[in-house]
Design a protein around this motif. Sequence first.
Motif, PDB file in Angstrom:
ATOM      1  N   ILE A 172      25.592  28.208  28.991  1.00 20.96           N
ATOM      2  CA  ILE A 172      25.935  26.998  29.745  1.00 20.96           C
ATOM      3  C   ILE A 172      25.405  25.760  29.033  1.00 20.96           C
ATOM      4  N   THR A 173      24.203  25.850  28.465  1.00 17.34           N
ATOM      5  CA  THR A 173      23.631  24.717  27.740  1.00 17.34           C
ATOM      6  C   THR A 173      24.453  24.355  26.521  1.00 17.34           C
ATOM      7  N   ILE A 187      27.569  22.544  27.618  1.00 12.61           N
ATOM      8  CA  ILE A 187      27.293  21.165  28.025  1.00 12.61           C
ATOM      9  C   ILE A 187      27.021  20.285  26.800  1.00 12.61           C
ATOM     10  N   THR A 239      30.813  22.763  35.115  1.00 10.87           N
ATOM     11  CA  THR A 239      29.392  23.067  35.268  1.00 10.87           C
ATOM     12  C   THR A 239      29.033  23.247  36.737  1.00 10.87           C
ATOM     13  N   TYR A 245      27.689  26.743  38.155  1.00  6.61           N
ATOM     14  CA  TYR A 245      26.385  26.769  38.809  1.00  6.61           C
ATOM     15  C   TYR A 245      26.503  27.349  40.221  1.00  6.61           C
TER      16      TYR A 245
END
Length: 140
Positions: A89-90, A93, A124, A128
Amino acid sequence: MIGFFLGPLFISLLVLLVIFWTFGFVIRKLLGVERMKWVSNPYVNERHKKLDWSVRIPFTILFLISYFNYSNNNFIEAAWYFNPWFIVITILIVTEILRAFMEWKYAENKKKYIVTIAEMLFTTSVLYSIIRTDFFGIFN
């Protein structure tokens, strides 16, 4: 047992893809930004390509280290910042922020970066929510 989970999982992923595509379609229509082709070059210029790969390579190495550490410890919970899903996910992003910056600075259509940021925030938020709710409780 596996067949029981594959049906709902496949349908859930299909619904997610439709939701993401619909959001992208609507936001692009509202802002007048044309859609990128599936096989097109996503880079704004050569500098963007170099920067993107200078971000991807370290994150990929970090992901592999994290995954091997996680799997060698019998998938025991690690620190949240060293979980493979967090690293994925990082990187998504960070690469999307880089893309938005390069679109803002160099793209012909200056509204393109707004679409990138909106899609990133939407994706995102949904990811999440899915992670925090265990896919909205579908598989409990």
